[in-house]
Design a protein around this motif. Structure first.
Motif, PDB file in Angstrom:
ATOM      1  N   ARG A 124      55.678  35.313  44.124  1.00  0.00           N
ATOM      2  CA  ARG A 124      55.610  35.491  42.126  1.00  0.00           C
ATOM      3  C   ARG A 124      53.961  34.716  41.970  1.00  0.00           C
ATOM      4  NH1 ARG A 124      59.876  35.289  40.530  1.00  0.00           N
ATOM      5  NH2 ARG A 124      59.186  32.573  39.285  1.00  0.00           N
ATOM      6  N   ILE A 125      54.207  33.414  43.190  1.00  0.00           N
ATOM      7  CA  ILE A 125      53.578  32.601  42.223  1.00  0.00           C
ATOM      8  C   ILE A 125      52.120  32.987  42.589  1.00  0.00           C
ATOM      9  CG2 ILE A 125      52.059  29.807  42.238  1.00  0.00           C
ATOM     10  CD1 ILE A 125      55.654  29.534  42.125  1.00  0.00           C
ATOM     11  N   ILE A 126      52.310  32.694  44.101  1.00  0.00           N
ATOM     12  CA  ILE A 126      50.610  33.530  45.104  1.00  0.00           C
ATOM     13  C   ILE A 126      50.276  34.210  44.278  1.00  0.00           C
ATOM     14  CG2 ILE A 126      49.853  34.258  47.049  1.00  0.00           C
ATOM     15  CD1 ILE A 126      52.436  32.191  48.395  1.00  0.00           C
ATOM     16  N   LYS A 127      51.152  35.407  44.026  1.00  0.00           N
ATOM     17  CA  LYS A 127      50.013  37.192  43.180  1.00  0.00           C
ATOM     18  C   LYS A 127      49.030  36.492  42.388  1.00  0.00           C
ATOM     19  CE  LYS A 127      53.367  40.710  45.480  1.00  0.00           C
ATOM     20  NZ  LYS A 127      54.212  41.119  44.939  1.00  0.00           N
ATOM     21  N   ARG A 128      50.325  35.699  40.996  1.00  0.00           N
ATOM     22  CA  ARG A 128      49.706  35.830  40.181  1.00  0.00           C
ATOM     23  C   ARG A 128      48.005  34.619  40.182  1.00  0.00           C
ATOM     24  NH1 ARG A 128      53.219  31.305  37.176  1.00  0.00           N
ATOM     25  NH2 ARG A 128      54.530  33.197  37.379  1.00  0.00           N
ATOM     26  N   LYS A 129      48.440  33.143  41.112  1.00  0.00           N
ATOM     27  CA  LYS A 129      46.797  32.881  41.692  1.00  0.00           C
ATOM     28  C   LYS A 129      45.674  33.881  41.791  1.00  0.00           C
ATOM     29  CE  LYS A 129      49.007  28.885  39.999  1.00  0.00           C
ATOM     30  NZ  LYS A 129      48.203  28.137  38.784  1.00  0.00           N
ATOM     31  N   LEU A 130      46.247  34.645  43.125  1.00  0.00           N
ATOM     32  CA  LEU A 130      45.449  35.436  43.643  1.00  0.00           C
ATOM     33  C   LEU A 130      44.495  35.776  42.397  1.00  0.00           C
ATOM     34  CD1 LEU A 130      46.917  35.916  46.780  1.00  0.00           C
ATOM     35  CD2 LEU A 130      44.392  34.685  46.694  1.00  0.00           C
ATOM     36  N   LYS A 131      45.323  37.127  41.804  1.00  0.00           N
ATOM     37  CA  LYS A 131      45.287  37.585  40.292  1.00  0.00           C
ATOM     38  C   LYS A 131      43.991  36.975  39.540  1.00  0.00           C
ATOM     39  CE  LYS A 131      47.630  40.465  38.968  1.00  0.00           C
ATOM     40  NZ  LYS A 131      46.322  42.617  38.888  1.00  0.00           N
ATOM     41  N   LYS A 132      44.256  35.343  39.404  1.00  0.00           N
ATOM     42  CA  LYS A 132      43.817  35.103  38.672  1.00  0.00           C
ATOM     43  C   LYS A 132      42.240  34.291  39.261  1.00  0.00           C
ATOM     44  CE  LYS A 132      46.345  31.918  35.685  1.00  0.00           C
ATOM     45  NZ  LYS A 132      46.642  30.563  35.645  1.00  0.00           N
ATOM     46  N   ILE A 133      42.248  34.263  40.402  1.00  0.00           N
ATOM     47  CA  ILE A 133      40.908  34.057  41.136  1.00  0.00           C
ATOM     48  C   ILE A 133      39.847  35.319  41.328  1.00  0.00           C
ATOM     49  CG2 ILE A 133      39.924  33.345  43.692  1.00  0.00           C
ATOM     50  CD1 ILE A 133      41.951  31.918  43.846  1.00  0.00           C
ATOM     51  N   GLN A 134      40.783  36.729  41.414  1.00  0.00           N
ATOM     52  CA  GLN A 134      39.979  38.222  41.378  1.00  0.00           C
ATOM     53  C   GLN A 134      38.417  37.698  40.085  1.00  0.00           C
ATOM     54  OE1 GLN A 134      42.838  41.059  41.387  1.00  0.00           O
ATOM     55  NE2 GLN A 134      41.078  42.375  40.937  1.00  0.00           N
TER      56      GLN A 134
ATOM     57  N   ARG B 224      37.485  35.562  38.546  1.00  0.00           N
ATOM     58  CA  ARG B 224      36.936  34.509  38.505  1.00  0.00           C
ATOM     59  C   ARG B 224      35.965  33.763  39.672  1.00  0.00           C
ATOM     60  NH1 ARG B 224      40.784  30.098  35.721  1.00  0.00           N
ATOM     61  NH2 ARG B 224      40.939  31.154  33.961  1.00  0.00           N
TER      62      ARG B 224
END
Length: 54
Positions: A21-31, A33
């Motif tokens: 869940r944490i990894i998905k959230r961080k990857l979505k933020k990078i997407q 930015r």
């Protein structure tokens, strides 16, 4: 009444689910930015350009 302690397998599954869940959230933020990825690539040298065909 005392609750039984969770088994190691249950703890691993719970930990992996939280980690995913944490990894998905961080990857979505990078997407959203792209400058983060571009800045990282600029530091390491590779580019996002497609190589020319020989």
């Amino acid at each position: 009444m005392v609750a039984a302690a969770p088994s190691p397998g249950q703890l691993r599954r719970r930990h992996l689910a939280g980690l995913a869940r944490i990894i998905k959230r961080k990857l979505k933020k990078i997407q959203y930015r792209p400058h983060l990825l571009t800045g990282c690539l600029a530091q390491t040298g590779p580019t996002l350009d497609t190589p020319a065909k020989p």
